[in-house]
Structure formats: C-alpha cells, structure tokens
Design an enzyme around this catalytic site. Structure first.
Site, PDB file in Angstrom:
ATOM      1  N   TRP A 319       0.745  -1.027   0.234  1.00  0.00           N
ATOM      2  CA  TRP A 319      -0.103   0.077  -0.091  1.00  0.00           C
ATOM      3  C   TRP A 319       0.897   1.001   0.129  1.00  0.00           C
ATOM      4  O   TRP A 319       0.593   1.916  -0.487  1.00  0.00           O
ATOM      5  CB  TRP A 319      -0.887  -0.109   1.463  1.00  0.00           C
ATOM      6  CG  TRP A 319      -1.802   1.204   0.865  1.00  0.00           C
ATOM      7  CD1 TRP A 319      -3.025   1.911   0.728  1.00  0.00           C
ATOM      8  CD2 TRP A 319      -1.339   2.765   1.746  1.00  0.00           C
ATOM      9  NE1 TRP A 319      -3.225   2.526   0.964  1.00  0.00           N
ATOM     10  CE2 TRP A 319      -2.134   3.639   1.608  1.00  0.00           C
ATOM     11  CE3 TRP A 319      -0.530   2.542   3.025  1.00  0.00           C
ATOM     12  CZ2 TRP A 319      -2.329   4.368   2.376  1.00  0.00           C
ATOM     13  CZ3 TRP A 319      -0.449   4.074   3.381  1.00  0.00           C
ATOM     14  CH2 TRP A 319      -1.532   5.251   3.184  1.00  0.00           C
ATOM     15  N   HIS A 320       2.570   1.145   0.854  1.00  0.00           N
ATOM     16  CA  HIS A 320       2.682   2.168   0.763  1.00  0.00           C
ATOM     17  C   HIS A 320       3.779   2.849  -0.255  1.00  0.00           C
ATOM     18  O   HIS A 320       3.713   4.310  -0.652  1.00  0.00           O
ATOM     19  CB  HIS A 320       3.681   2.826   2.070  1.00  0.00           C
ATOM     20  CG  HIS A 320       3.290   2.546   3.314  1.00  0.00           C
ATOM     21  ND1 HIS A 320       2.511   1.480   4.334  1.00  0.00           N
ATOM     22  CD2 HIS A 320       3.111   3.322   4.019  1.00  0.00           C
ATOM     23  CE1 HIS A 320       2.232   2.339   5.351  1.00  0.00           C
ATOM     24  NE2 HIS A 320       2.981   3.198   5.151  1.00  0.00           N
ATOM     25  N   GLY A 321       4.221   1.777  -1.227  1.00  0.00           N
ATOM     26  CA  GLY A 321       4.615   2.123  -2.480  1.00  0.00           C
ATOM     27  C   GLY A 321       4.939   0.624  -3.585  1.00  0.00           C
ATOM     28  O   GLY A 321       4.569  -0.110  -3.233  1.00  0.00           O
ATOM     29  N   PHE A 466       1.936   8.563  -1.671  1.00  0.00           N
ATOM     30  CA  PHE A 466       0.957   7.042  -1.656  1.00  0.00           C
ATOM     31  C   PHE A 466      -0.048   7.636  -1.707  1.00  0.00           C
ATOM     32  O   PHE A 466      -0.958   6.560  -1.944  1.00  0.00           O
ATOM     33  CB  PHE A 466       1.181   7.266   0.211  1.00  0.00           C
ATOM     34  CG  PHE A 466       2.611   6.711   0.576  1.00  0.00           C
ATOM     35  CD1 PHE A 466       4.022   5.965  -0.305  1.00  0.00           C
ATOM     36  CD2 PHE A 466       2.981   7.488   1.788  1.00  0.00           C
ATOM     37  CE1 PHE A 466       5.359   6.076   0.852  1.00  0.00           C
ATOM     38  CE2 PHE A 466       4.680   7.242   2.122  1.00  0.00           C
ATOM     39  CZ  PHE A 466       5.080   6.613   1.438  1.00  0.00           C
TER      40      PHE A 466
END
Length: 466
Positions: A319-321, A466
């Site tokens: 999810w963060h990258g 993000f």
C-alpha cells in the site's frame, strides 16, 4: 496545493473560511465540495476525473446495495459489494502498480514491454480506501446508503484530509455531514491545532529532512553519521506526517467535523505491537477492520492468526508504494510482530521499561531506513555504513554542532512531555490568562513558520507519494 504553502495559508483558507461561514448552512457541503475539487486540482486538474469517477461509482454502489437489501436479495447486494471492491482495487492497482509490474516482468523474462509512465494521482491510496470502506459498511448494515450525492462527494473530497489522510471512515463523520453545528470554541481549537501541525512540518520536519538528504548523499559516511541520518529521517517522517494529521484534524474542527486521532506519541512505545497501535492509527484500523478480522483475526487459532498478520503486513507494505523496499519493510514488521506474538512480548513485559523502549527505538529507526531507500544496493550500502567502518569523524561533529538544537527539539517534541507540562501550567492559571498565553504562543509559531515558508523551497509532505 499543500497546507504548508503561503498560497493555502494566506489566500485559499481565508477565502474558504469567509464564504463557508456566510453561506446558508444547507449549502455548506456543496461549498466544501467545490473548493475541495479546486484544492485537489490545483496542480493536476485531469486527476479530478479519477476522483469524481470513484465518488460516483461508490455512491451508486451504496444505493444499489441498499436497494437489494430492502428486497432481501442478498446475492445481489453481495455482487455489488464485490464489484465495488474489485473496481476500487483495479483503479488503485492500475495507476499505482502497472509500471511496477511491467518492470518486474521485463526483468524476470527479459522482455521489453514499454512502461506506461503513469503518474500516481496524489492521495489515491487514501480516498480509494475511504470509498471502499463506505460500501463495505453499507453492506454490513453499519451505515445507511447516502442518498445526497453532494454530501457524499463532500465526504470523499473533503480537502482537510484528502491528500494524505487520516483515512476517514464514513461512519465516523456521517452525523457531522448532515448535523454538524460549528461554534467559535471549536473553530479556535481547530486553528490552534492547525498551527501546531504547521510548526511540526516547517520548523522540525523540513530541517530533519535536510539533514537526512545531506547524509544519504554521502558516499562513505561513518557509522555515527549514518545513524544520525537514520535518526533524522525517523524524526522527519514523524513530524511531517503527524504534522499533516494535526493540520487535517484542526481544519476538520474549524469546519465542524471530528476526525479521529491518527498519532498517539508512537515513539514512546515499548514494543513494536504498541508502536503500531499508536502510529498511523487510521491505516492500522482500516486493515484491522477490513482485512485482518474478515480473514479470521485471532479467532481461528494461533497459526491462522500469524498467517493473517503476515498477509496484512505484506499488503501494508505494498500500500505504501510500488517498490520492493516497501515489501521488505512490510515483511520486516511482520516478522517482528510474529516474534512478539509468539514469545517476545512476554519477555518485554517482565523486563525493565527502558529495555522495551530501547528495543522498539532500534526497530523503528532501522525500519525507516528500509522505508526511505528504494534502491536495494544503496540500501545495503547504507545499512553497512551503520554497522561497520570508522565510528565518527569531523563531519559527524560538524553536523551535531550545527543541528543539536533542532535535534533536541525533535527528541522532546515527539514525546507527551510538552503536552503534560502545558496542561499542568494551565491548571495553575486562570482561564483568561491561559487563553491569552495560548493565543500568543500560536501566533508566534504561525509567524515563524510563515517566515520559514517564504524563504524555503517547495517541500511537500512525505505521504503525498502514497
């Protein structure tokens, strides 16, 4: 447009505030919707279309789920829910992970598929999760479908929390959307919180970021210098993101909304488990309610619980990258949490308090290094510098001599000590004197922050990516 800009502070916000409080109450959500779209589209207007599609898509899905539920057609409601989840994930996946997937396929198979060169729409990870949680909660019967598309659009696009959270679940603001009653006390409290967040970002996070960038660019830093850089990034990401959350929560109060807290002094934690109860609370809550618990949580035995934790943290990293370092970061925390669940927490509970705190500090400082450096070779080199080579040199001494004050402010500011001291002082003062001192203090922080902004280069919040 960003909160920490003179355009926002001196033009956009005053204009919105004036128009908001003079327009009729029934038109205020529409006003917020229009200005939120303007705020979002300031840099890249074309991305408004993606957000508008997501808004209309899940507005219709919510109505459809309600329609099927009223007719007791469970399969139809479930089918719409699946459509909503798959549609939201498809939008997020296309813009965030397509080029990542293409590059990895090319690397594995030796192909030459051209990357699409997609730019990530700012905040897509946040508003996608918000709209998806809405349809899930409508399906679960926790909230009724929102029939007013203006109110729903205001919820999705609300500019205080649109770009970088906190992730606001519809059920937490459903009442405020239709029944909020703004007042001077809450507006004043909100502006004070806004200024606190601005000070965190401009006066501490940006300065910590400059230290980190200088050290990260060194070819051969000493161990002490490398650790100083890691600690600087640790402070940067906390004051940057918690500062944004403070500004978002404060703006919410100013307009009559009550967003849940997103940080609770996470660097005071004595275990990694506790750290993730205090850090980015809205994200942890989202994954717990919509992934971990539906997978079975801790209800199906210890083995299944550990598997569920591993799945959640793999997804959290992704999810963060779209980069393998974020996957590694998620795996790193999954391993730590699994160790704590199996035996380490019991040992930490028996150990002196400082042992748990030192252990947790080491864990999250190393974790932020994994988070910050996307290139694996550079990451390996930096970690090597932290644990080998000369301990310190003149550069280390120079950096400490130049930056000791802001480092000391960061150390104290990331704890609850300032809040506790201020509350103790307030109890010893009359309300009028307390309000006067608070006003003076807020005004000083605001003026100093604006002075820094005028002479500073563009420095967006870290979580914008993000």
């Amino acid at each position: 447009m960003v909160f920490s800009s003179t355009t926002f502070l001196l033009a956009f916000l005053p204009l919105v505030a004036i128009l908001y409080y003079i327009c009729p109450r029934k038109l205020r959500n529409g006003l917020l919707l229009v200005f939120s779209l303007l705020f979002y589209g300031w840099g890249e207007p074309k991305y408004i279309l993606i957000m508008l599609f997501s808004t209309v898509f899940d507005y219709c899905n919510g109505l459809a789920i309600g329609w099927f539920r009223r007719r007791q057609r469970e399969k139809g409601a479930k089918g719409v829910l699946i459509l909503s989840v798959m549609g939201n994930l498809a939008i997020l996946g296309f813009f965030k992970y397509t080029d990542f997937a293409i590059n990895n396929i090319n690397g594995l198979l030796g192909t030459a598929i051209p990357a699409l060169g997609l730019l990530l729409p700012i905040g897509i990870s946040f508003y996608t999760f918000q709209t998806m949680s809405y349809t899930i909660d409508v399906y679960r019967g926790l909230v009724p479908p929102q029939r007013n598309i203006i109110d729903f659009g205001a919820y999705v696009t609300l500019f205080p929390q649109l770009i970088a959270g906190p992730i606001v679940q519809y059920k937490t603001v459903a009442y405020d959307l239709e029944h909020r009653r703004e007042n001077l006390a809450e507006a004043s409290e909100g502006l004070q919180r806004l200024v606190i967040g601005l000070g965190k970002k401009v006066l501490i996070a940006n300065q910590m970021g400059a230290i980190w960038e200088e050290i990260a660019a060194m070819s051969n830093p000493t161990a002490a210098t490398a650790w100083l850089g890691a600690i600087a990034y640790t402070f940067q990401i906390y004051f940057d993101f918690s500062g944004y959350s403070d500004m978002a929560i404060g703006l919410g109060h100013f307009f009559g909304f009550h967003f849940l807290e997103n940080f609770n002094y996470p660097y005071e934690s004595r275990s990694v488990t506790e750290f993730w109860r205090r850090w980015h609370i809205s994200l942890s809550t989202w994954f717990r309610e919509y992934v971990y618990i539906p997978l079975g949580g801790n209800r199906k035995g210890k083995g299944r619980q550990l598997v569920n934790i591993a799945i959640v943290w793999l997804l959290t990293g992704l999810w963060h990258g779209a980069s393998w370092n974020f996957v590694l970061w998620g795996v790193y925390y999954a391993v730590l949490l699994l160790l704590e669940k199996t035996f380490l927490l019991k040992w930490l509970d028996k150990a002196p308090r400082f042992v748990g705190h030192v252990y947790t500090c080491l864990c999250f400082v190393l974790g932020w290094v994994l988070f910050a450096i996307t290139d694996f070779s550079a990451l390996g080199a930096y970690l090597g510098h932290m644990f080998s080579g000369a301990f310190a040199d003149g550069t280390t001494a120079y950096l400490l001599r130049c930056d000791w004050l802001v480092l000391a402010l960061a150390v104290v500011g990331c704890t609850s000590l300032p809040r506790r001291l201020w509350e103790k002082r307030e109890r010893a003062m009359t309300p009028a004197l307390s309000d006067g001192l608070r006003t003076v203090w807020v005004a000083v922080v605001l003026l100093v922050s604006i002075a820094f902004l005028v002479g500073d280069s563009y420095n967006p919040f870290l979580y914008f990516r993000f």
